[in-house]
Write an enzyme that holds these catalytic residues in place. Structure first.
Site, short mmCIF file in Angstrom:
data_model
loop_
_atom_site.label_atom_id
_atom_site.label_comp_id
_atom_site.label_asym_id
_atom_site.label_seq_id
_atom_site.Cartn_x
_atom_site.Cartn_y
_atom_site.Cartn_z
N CYS A 1 0.89 -1.16 0.00
CA CYS A 1 0.00 0.00 0.00
C CYS A 1 0.92 1.20 0.00
CB CYS A 1 -0.91 0.02 1.22
SG CYS A 1 -1.80 1.58 1.39
N CYS B 1 -0.48 4.31 2.48
CA CYS B 1 -0.39 4.24 3.95
C CYS B 1 0.14 2.87 4.30
CB CYS B 1 -1.73 4.55 4.61
SG CYS B 1 -3.18 3.81 3.82
N SER B 2 -0.68 2.00 4.86
CA SER B 2 -0.22 0.64 5.12
C SER B 2 -1.40 -0.32 5.15
CB SER B 2 0.58 0.58 6.41
OG SER B 2 -0.19 1.13 7.47
N CYS B 3 -2.34 -0.16 4.21
CA CYS B 3 -3.49 -1.05 4.11
C CYS B 3 -2.98 -2.49 4.02
CB CYS B 3 -4.33 -0.72 2.88
SG CYS B 3 -5.06 0.93 2.96
#
Lengths: 100, 207
Positions: free
Chosen positions: B113, B116-118
């Site tokens: 991602c 962000c950090s999905c």
């Protein structure tokens, strides 16, 4: 949404830089790809991020880009790809795409 | 004079918890305290949510993969509707949906991602810190083969690398290929081969 793109359609990501919470990565804006599948309609995150309901909902697509089309100096195989989930209002038709 | 042992400490030698630092940590704590103070959530609800999130581990994803390897109709359901197939294993979904992408002899999938950090938390739990690093997020889409190589994963040139940038409502899980030499293994033994990193796509299962 009646004006949905279909799998196989050539599309270009809008080359735009509006302010706010945008889920279209900067590196893909202005780039051309092909619609892979339609995930359905989802609330628009650009509104959700500010406490709004995100309506009307936006159709979400999986769009496939060739690495070489994103990074001209890409150091890998010609067939390598990046798939990105992009909402309808960030896409425009790329009529010349099929002939490239 | 009494004899000092290793358990004696001067008054100022108590070990302290890590200090809270940084604007966003303070902001997060302040919001949490306000939510509790205003009666919007209770401390027990916050605790229970953290407990539930911490209880999700990559072992759940591994069981899903092992089932897909041994049960062709399940594999088909998993690839067609990842959310529903994961719910069969008790996974809970709220706003996001699960998409499962299958490795084949022709194509290898990697998840990132960049925004962000999905992460597919509902099947893998919390992401590893490197997954959230700016370096991984930037390089996974720019030079995925170099990143894979650093993870010890060298792909043949004729294998297509497919990076998936989870930018929206979908969360991705890689369905790795079942390794050769595992024909005699049952589902539990197979699940033990499937690690977190295999399901992110930075490595492959090994016997």
């Amino acid at each position: 949404m009646s004006d949905r793109y279909s799998p196989g359609d050539h599309v270009r990501v809008r080359a735009d830089s509006p302010p706010g919470h945008i889920r279209t990565p900067v590196y893909i804006r202005g780039k051309c790809g092909v619609v892979r599948r339609i995930f359905g309609d989802f609330p628009n995150p650009e509104g959700l991020a500010y406490g709004q309901p995100g309506l009307p909902e936006k159709t979400l697509y999986e769009v496939r880009f060739r690495q070489r089309d994103i990074w001209p100096d890409y150091d890998g195989e010609l067939r390598d790809t990046v798939d990105i989930d992009i909402y309808h209002h960030w896409l425009e038709p790329d009529d010349a795409g099929a002939t490239r | 004079m009494t004899e000092r042992t290793s358990h004696d400490h001067a008054a100022d030698e108590f070990q302290k918890d890590e200090e809270i630092h940084g604007y966003y940590q303070f902001l997060g704590l302040a919001i949490e305290e306000l939510l509790v103070e205003k009666g919007i959530v209770t401390g027990d609800e916050i605790r229970a949510t953290i407990e539930r999130r911490d209880s999700i581990t990559p072992a759940i994803g591994a069981r899903i993969v092992a089932r897909a390897w041994t049960d062709p109709p399940y594999r088909q359901r998993l690839l067609t509707d990842g959310t529903a197939a994961a719910e069969e294993f008790g996974c809970e979904f709220d706003a996001t949906e699960l998409v499962v992408v299958e490795n084949t002899p022709e194509a290898h999938n990697v998840i990132v991602c960049t925004l962000c950090s999905c992460y597919p938390r509902m099947v893998l739990g919390l992401p590893p810190s490197w997954y959230k690093s700016r370096e991984y997020r930037a390089r996974a889409v720019r030079e995925p083969r170099a990143v894979l190589k650093e993870f010890g994963t060298e792909l043949a040139e004729n294998v297509e690398v497919r990076v998936h940038d989870s930018t929206a409502d979908m969360r991705y899980l890689v369905l790795p290929m079942r390794p050769d030499g595992t024909e005699a293994m049952d589902e539990d033994a197979l699940a033990a081969l499937v690690t977190r990193d295999c399901m992110i796509g930075v490595t492959v299962p090994k016997v």
